[in-house]
Write an enzyme that holds these catalytic residues in place. Structure first.
Site, short mmCIF file in Angstrom:
data_model
loop_
_atom_site.label_atom_id
_atom_site.label_comp_id
_atom_site.label_asym_id
_atom_site.label_seq_id
_atom_site.Cartn_x
_atom_site.Cartn_y
_atom_site.Cartn_z
N SER A 148 5.60 -15.56 22.69
CA SER A 148 5.41 -14.18 23.16
C SER A 148 4.29 -14.10 24.21
O SER A 148 3.22 -13.55 23.93
CB SER A 148 5.16 -13.22 22.00
OG SER A 148 4.20 -13.71 21.09
N GLY A 159 0.84 -24.72 16.94
CA GLY A 159 0.95 -24.77 15.48
C GLY A 159 1.43 -23.49 14.84
O GLY A 159 1.20 -23.25 13.65
#
Length: 309
Positions: free
Chosen positions: A213, A144
């Site tokens: 990341s 999300g």
């Protein structure tokens, strides 16, 4: 009939100004000025742009610049124009011994010098009435991040704050379109985004990054780019099975089928943050709405003074 004055360069012999007659029509036409034998009207140049816009030539004796248009009438013998009209000045900084000692070699860039701006981050923050920072949203695919980034940007915008979102997929449409999803390319992608985020924060913008990341060292390297406190890491802690059940892009299914290699959470690891500023954790089947999560982040910003200069 009306009369107006048009600016005339001193190289022509009729003085600084000339009177130009404009005949009234249904829509009154603009007058025109004569510049070194060329007529300029309200629409464009009668002579080609290429013949008028010649390169600026620098004088060797005093660093001044002159426009060389091939017309001797427009240049004085000693670089001065008639009627004390001074040539353009070259404002390039002079390299002194001190400047040369500050020259640097960064990566493959040799002999570069950092040029300071008279307007600094503090000035821009005063203008915007906010503190520039980076809100780094990290988590698995499907957790999300992009949805939260949009909700957060909307909530701050309604409070009159300037934000910008650096979304992982969007960046790969342009800046990082030459990179794959191999580990080394992922690290380079994060490095590039970190540098862009740093510039946006320096501009006084609240920069929101939305990226998986997955590697802690890459996130830490981006943190190190910014002043202390200006990097706010937000971990969206959603279990893998929940993200895989959502699978909004169908990527988990492709990864399970072996059609996508090095997919985070399947055959490539995700390293959760050890000491992030905010953790948004989904517990069991309970799931906060994007607006509720955004309000948690905004409350952190308000409490720590990011929403005022």
């Amino acid at each position: 009939m009306s009369t107006t004055q048009a600016l005339r360069p001193p190289a022509c012999s009729c003085g600084m100004f000339q009177n130009v007659e404009c005949r009234p029509l249904a829509v009154e036409k603009l007058g025109f000025a004569t510049l070194c034998g060329m007529k300029i009207n309200g629409v464009g140049l009668n002579r080609s742009r290429r013949s008028f816009l010649k390169p600026i030539m620098a004088k060797e004796d005093n660093g001044a610049s002159l426009i060389d248009d091939g017309n001797a009438k427009c240049q004085g013998a000693a670089g001065k124009k008639p009627n004390s009209f001074t040539p353009f000045t070259n404002h390039s900084p002079v390299l002194t011994g001190k400047n040369l000692s500050e020259m640097a070699n960064i990566g493959n860039s040799m002999n570069i010098l950092w040029h300071k701006s008279p307007i600094q981050k503090h000035d821009r923050q005063q203008l915007l009435q906010q503190r520039g920072c980076v809100i780094w949203l990290t988590g698995l695919s499907g957790s999300g991040k992009s949805t939260l980034a949009c909700a957060l940007s909307r909530g701050l915008h309604l409070r009159g704050k300037l934000t910008y979102i650096l979304d992982g997929d969007n960046i790969r449409h342009g800046l990082s379109r030459d990179l794959s999803f191999r580990a080394e390319d992922r690290s380079e992608n994060i490095r590039r985004i970190g540098e862009v985020a740093k510039l946006l924060a320096d501009a006084g913008v609240i920069c929101i990054t939305s990226l998986i990341s997955p590697y802690g060292k890459d996130r830490d390297a981006c943190r190190a780019l910014l002043p202390e406190g200006d990097f706010i890491e937000v971990f969206i802690d959603v279990p893998l099975h929940v993200c895989e059940a959502r699978d909004p892009k169908g990527l988990y299914k492709l990864a399970r089928a072996g059609k996508i290699k090095d997919f985070t959470g399947i055959d490539d690891p995700y390293e959760p943050p050890c000491s992030c500023e905010i953790v948004l954790q989904q517990k069991g089947s309970e799931c906060m709405s994007p607006s509720d999560m955004a309000e948690i982040v905004i409350s952190y910003l308000e409490k720590n003074g990011y929403l005022r200069a």
